[in-house]
Design a protein around this motif. Structure first.
Motif, PDB file in Angstrom:
ATOM      1  N   ARG A 304     106.411  63.429  60.443  1.00 32.09           N
ATOM      2  CA  ARG A 304     105.160  63.115  59.750  1.00 32.09           C
ATOM      3  C   ARG A 304     105.343  63.140  58.234  1.00 32.09           C
ATOM      4  O   ARG A 304     104.750  62.320  57.505  1.00 32.09           O
ATOM      5  CB  ARG A 304     104.079  64.106  60.175  1.00 32.09           C
ATOM      6  CG  ARG A 304     103.628  63.919  61.619  1.00 32.09           C
ATOM      7  CD  ARG A 304     102.728  65.057  62.079  1.00 32.09           C
ATOM      8  NE  ARG A 304     102.348  64.923  63.473  1.00 32.09           N
ATOM      9  CZ  ARG A 304     101.224  64.359  63.916  1.00 32.09           C
ATOM     10  NH1 ARG A 304     100.340  63.884  63.032  1.00 32.09           N
ATOM     11  NH2 ARG A 304     100.952  64.265  65.198  1.00 32.09           N
ATOM     12  N   LEU A 305     106.172  64.073  57.734  1.00 33.67           N
ATOM     13  CA  LEU A 305     106.455  64.119  56.304  1.00 33.67           C
ATOM     14  C   LEU A 305     107.111  62.823  55.841  1.00 33.67           C
ATOM     15  O   LEU A 305     106.705  62.225  54.834  1.00 33.67           O
ATOM     16  CB  LEU A 305     107.364  65.309  56.002  1.00 33.67           C
ATOM     17  CG  LEU A 305     107.969  65.399  54.598  1.00 33.67           C
ATOM     18  CD1 LEU A 305     106.887  65.602  53.553  1.00 33.67           C
ATOM     19  CD2 LEU A 305     108.997  66.536  54.532  1.00 33.67           C
ATOM     20  N   TRP A 306     108.119  62.366  56.582  1.00 33.06           N
ATOM     21  CA  TRP A 306     108.854  61.171  56.186  1.00 33.06           C
ATOM     22  C   TRP A 306     108.011  59.907  56.310  1.00 33.06           C
ATOM     23  O   TRP A 306     108.207  58.949  55.566  1.00 33.06           O
ATOM     24  CB  TRP A 306     110.116  61.037  57.026  1.00 33.06           C
ATOM     25  CG  TRP A 306     111.185  62.030  56.662  1.00 33.06           C
ATOM     26  CD1 TRP A 306     111.193  62.876  55.593  1.00 33.06           C
ATOM     27  CD2 TRP A 306     112.395  62.273  57.362  1.00 33.06           C
ATOM     28  NE1 TRP A 306     112.345  63.629  55.587  1.00 33.06           N
ATOM     29  CE2 TRP A 306     113.108  63.281  56.663  1.00 33.06           C
ATOM     30  CE3 TRP A 306     112.965  61.751  58.520  1.00 33.06           C
ATOM     31  CZ2 TRP A 306     114.351  63.765  57.083  1.00 33.06           C
ATOM     32  CZ3 TRP A 306     114.202  62.223  58.943  1.00 33.06           C
ATOM     33  CH2 TRP A 306     114.891  63.227  58.227  1.00 33.06           C
ATOM     34  N   ALA A 307     107.082  59.883  57.260  1.00 32.20           N
ATOM     35  CA  ALA A 307     106.266  58.688  57.459  1.00 32.20           C
ATOM     36  C   ALA A 307     105.087  58.626  56.502  1.00 32.20           C
ATOM     37  O   ALA A 307     104.669  57.547  56.068  1.00 32.20           O
ATOM     38  CB  ALA A 307     105.768  58.634  58.903  1.00 32.20           C
ATOM     39  N   SER A 308     104.535  59.799  56.155  1.00 32.94           N
ATOM     40  CA  SER A 308     103.296  59.832  55.379  1.00 32.94           C
ATOM     41  C   SER A 308     103.508  59.695  53.896  1.00 32.94           C
ATOM     42  O   SER A 308     102.637  59.208  53.168  1.00 32.94           O
ATOM     43  CB  SER A 308     102.554  61.135  55.657  1.00 32.94           C
ATOM     44  OG  SER A 308     103.283  62.243  55.105  1.00 32.94           O
ATOM     45  N   GLY A 309     104.657  60.186  53.423  1.00 33.96           N
ATOM     46  CA  GLY A 309     104.893  60.165  51.986  1.00 33.96           C
ATOM     47  C   GLY A 309     104.219  61.295  51.250  1.00 33.96           C
ATOM     48  O   GLY A 309     104.160  61.279  50.018  1.00 33.96           O
ATOM     49  N   CYS A 310     103.709  62.316  51.969  1.00 38.76           N
ATOM     50  CA  CYS A 310     103.107  63.442  51.254  1.00 38.76           C
ATOM     51  C   CYS A 310     104.200  64.303  50.629  1.00 38.76           C
ATOM     52  O   CYS A 310     105.369  64.220  51.005  1.00 38.76           O
ATOM     53  CB  CYS A 310     102.219  64.262  52.183  1.00 38.76           C
ATOM     54  SG  CYS A 310     103.084  65.189  53.438  1.00 38.76           S
ATOM     55  N   GLU A 320      99.317  69.307  61.283  1.00 38.84           N
ATOM     56  CA  GLU A 320      98.959  68.211  62.178  1.00 38.84           C
ATOM     57  C   GLU A 320      99.793  68.243  63.452  1.00 38.84           C
ATOM     58  O   GLU A 320      99.271  67.990  64.551  1.00 38.84           O
ATOM     59  CB  GLU A 320      99.157  66.878  61.456  1.00 38.84           C
ATOM     60  CG  GLU A 320      98.201  66.645  60.298  1.00 38.84           C
ATOM     61  CD  GLU A 320      98.596  65.449  59.451  1.00 38.84           C
ATOM     62  OE1 GLU A 320      99.611  64.785  59.802  1.00 38.84           O
ATOM     63  OE2 GLU A 320      97.914  65.178  58.434  1.00 38.84           O
ATOM     64  N   THR A 321     101.070  68.565  63.321  1.00 41.86           N
ATOM     65  CA  THR A 321     101.946  68.628  64.495  1.00 41.86           C
ATOM     66  C   THR A 321     101.525  69.752  65.427  1.00 41.86           C
ATOM     67  O   THR A 321     101.454  69.572  66.654  1.00 41.86           O
ATOM     68  CB  THR A 321     103.412  68.826  64.068  1.00 41.86           C
ATOM     69  OG1 THR A 321     103.805  67.771  63.186  1.00 41.86           O
ATOM     70  CG2 THR A 321     104.327  68.828  65.278  1.00 41.86           C
TER      71      THR A 321
END
Length: 637
Positions: A304-310, A320-321
């Motif tokens: 999720r970090l790599w996909a979201s760009g946060c 979220e996970t």
């Protein structure tokens, strides 16, 4: 670049070489990956797929082409690209174990490995048969995976240039470069795919980087807690900005953290955000003693970090996970899982006699034990509150925490038994042994639920050895004394071999006590000590110390305890090689006698330097007779 951005290619890995998983589990794992931001699945295979050119693995220990096609088709339906990883140089034991391929080993008889005898692990790149086999096998594997990428391994090739053919060809760097060019020709020139390779050996051979094709993709793996900057994996861990070098030379590249701790992935992501990587490859290794399930929260958070760009360090990807995977929104539960991911406590602790007989100078396990106790108090009630389908992940987390707690208690009990602590520590050991037997039964049952129909030999072997050591300890301690050796090793990535021997009164030949590369990992304390068994009924007169290999080993103190009492250093003499300040062994403090070539890079590229023996001899006297007896501690504790 800013401190945050989304990775175009987001890969999560399954290590199927060390532990097969069922096709059903791989499908479920693919679904999890897709639901948590990953768009590619890296299957670390080594030689796990049997084909026409590699038919020797049994059906029970390999995947058929049909099974692979099923995995790839399911992933495609979920929008996940599947990238194979095949070992084409190092980590080739799965191939070389078969007689039909054994002759392709770099360490085929009479040649031995850099670190001494051992099974063959590296292909010989100078034998024509090596690339003939790889050409056939890689073509068969490439046909099964429509991915644009093909990972060719090439990490940890420590046994390169050991045979006569390779030594005649040139330097290690040149041989490594030529092999990369050869597999590039197969993967790109013939199969039409882009070759990915692990970049760790480039830290040792940086001069070849500019000679590689720019369409090759280095995979930069870094597993330390904080990655800033990347460091080499051997030879004193030199700091090199490899991503910056790749960009200057026109390479696309991947950054590759591991599922060991959340800090590793977050810090490497933050570092990468200042550059322009093609993507990230989240590795997960050696799940033969544990399953993948406890890693799911960390894996999902990184996806999720790599996909979201946060921004790295934000709690939101993990929150979220946890909410999605466990089906619960609870602050206490989230913070407990977060603590597990930050500390790596969900992974099984090393449980060996050597670990229990090693005491770290800074007592860095103390805080770890406190966190373990806290998590064991907080987490069990949530087994009834979370989603039933995810309960098995929390069950295994708790098993690992219980194992960690038992290991901490054993770490205190083991030395007391060796120090002649009487009946009390032996009774404690019996209770701990029963607890570990119970852990074994529960872990085995859990593995059976996750890996239905697959072999449980690895977890059986782990616990059977573990329990056998525990059961034999009282008799071994009752019939032996011990040598306590104080060590100092600031560079825990060095590899100096140490041989310890004791000369007893009336003898002319010393008796070997121990040989190995003695380190304090995973805590990385520079100062640590270890107990070794010696003979109980003979008077020890000398400790003989020898080192060789890569880097120097430090020694701070020796003392023995047996039926004749306690003996400590009374004199010292250097006999061979490089030994600094031998007189420092005469006092039990943290000044260290260092033996060996301090620059591991010299030894790495000079076999004569690596095999040179550095030896000193310590005379032992009764504790009360030592010249500095007024400074001596009264017990072995």
């Amino acid at each position: 670049m800013s401190e945050s951005f989304s990775f175009p290619l987001r890969v999560v890995q399954l290590d199927l070489a060390r532990q097969m998983e069922t096709v059903d589990f791989i499908r479920e794992f693919t679904d999890f990956a897709a639901d948590n931001g990953f768009n590619a699945l890296g299957l670390y295979l080594e030689g796990r797929i049997r084909t026409a050119s590699f038919p020797w693995p049994s059906e029970e220990e390999s995947y058929s082409p049909a099974a692979v096609r099923e995995i790839v088709a399911h992933a495609a339906r979920r929008g996940v690209e599947v990238i194979p990883v095949v070992s084409t140089l190092g980590h080739a034991a799965m191939f070389l174990q078969y007689p039909e391929l054994a002759g392709l080993a770099e360490t085929r008889p009479p040649f031995t490995g850099r670190f001494g005898p051992g099974g063959p692990k590296v292909f010989c790149p100078s034998l024509p048969g090596t690339h003939d086999f790889l050409r056939r096998y890689l073509a068969e594997i490439g046909e099964l995976f429509p991915s644009h990428y093909f990972h060719v391994g090439c990490d940890e090739t420590w046994d390169l240039r050991r045979c006569d053919l390779c030594r005649e060809r040139g330097s290690e760097a040149e041989i490594f470069r030529d092999h990369l060019l050869a597999v590039h020709e197969i993967v790109t020139g013939t199969l039409g795919k882009r070759a990915i390779f692990w970049d760790d050996m480039l830290f040792e051979y940086p001069e070849i980087l500019g000679q590689l094709p720019r369409d090759m993709i280095p995979a930069c793996w870094q597993y330390q807690g904080r990655v800033d900057p990347p460091r080499g994996h051997f030879l004193h861990r030199e700091a090199l900005d490899m991503p910056g070098a790749y960009e200057r030379l026109g390479f696309e590249y991947l950054v590759c953290p591991a599922d060991y701790t959340l800090e590793n992935a977050e810090s490497f992501t933050a570092y990468a955000a200042r550059h322009r990587p093609l993507g990230g490859w989240l590795t997960a290794w050696e799940k033969h003693e544990v399953t993948m399930m406890p890693s799911f929260p960390l894996l999902g958070a990184v996806g999720r970090l790599w996909a979201s760009g946060c921004a790295p360090g934000s709690p939101e990807p993990l929150r979220e996970t946890v909410t999605s995977f466990f089906g619960i929104e609870d602050t206490v539960f989230f913070e407990a899982v977060r603590a597990l991911c930050r500390s790596g406590h969900y992974r099984e602790r090393s449980s060996t006699p050597a670990s229990f007989l090693t005491t770290r100078g800074n007592n860095s396990d103390y805080a770890r034990e406190g966190l373990t106790a806290l998590l064991l108090a907080v987490l069990p009630p949530y087994l009834e509150k979370i989603r039933p389908a995810s309960r098995i992940a929390l069950e295994e987390m708790l098993l690992s925490l219980e194992s960690e707690q038992a290991a901490g208690e054993l770490h205190r009990v083991y030395p007391r038994i060796f120090c002649g602590g009487g009946a009390e520590p032996i009774a404690e050991l019996e209770v701990l042994t029963a607890r570990i037997e119970n852990l074994f039964a529960r872990r085995r049952a859990l593995h059976g639920r996750v890996r239905t129909g697959l072999s449980l030999d690895a977890v059986d072997a782990l616990y059977e050895t573990y329990l056998a050591d525990l059961r034999s300890l009282p008799s071994r301690a009752a019939t032996h004394g011990f040598l306590r050796a104080g060590f100092c090793l600031p560079d825990q990535y060095a590899a100096a071999t140490t041989r310890l021997a004791v000369l007893y009164e009336g003898e002319t030949a010393a008796v070997p006590v121990a040989q190995g590369v003695f380190k304090s990992m995973p805590s990385f304390d520079a100062h640590y000590s270890r107990l070794f068994a010696i003979e109980r009924d003979r008077v020890p007169r000398e400790v003989i110390v020898e080192t060789w290999g890569y880097g120097e080993q430090g020694f701070t103190w020796f003392e023995t305890h047996n039926a004749h009492g306690r003996f400590v250093p009374g004199g010292v003499e250097t006999e061979a090689g490089r030994v600094s300040h031998p007189e420092w062994i005469l006092r039990d403090d943290w000044k260290a006698v260092f033996a060996g070539e301090p620059d591991a890079r010299i030894s790495f590229f000079d076999e004569a330097a690596a095999t040179a023996i550095h030896r000193f001899r310590v005379t032992l006297v009764p504790a009360g007779a030592a010249a500095h007896a007024d400074h001596l501690p009264a017990s072995c504790a």
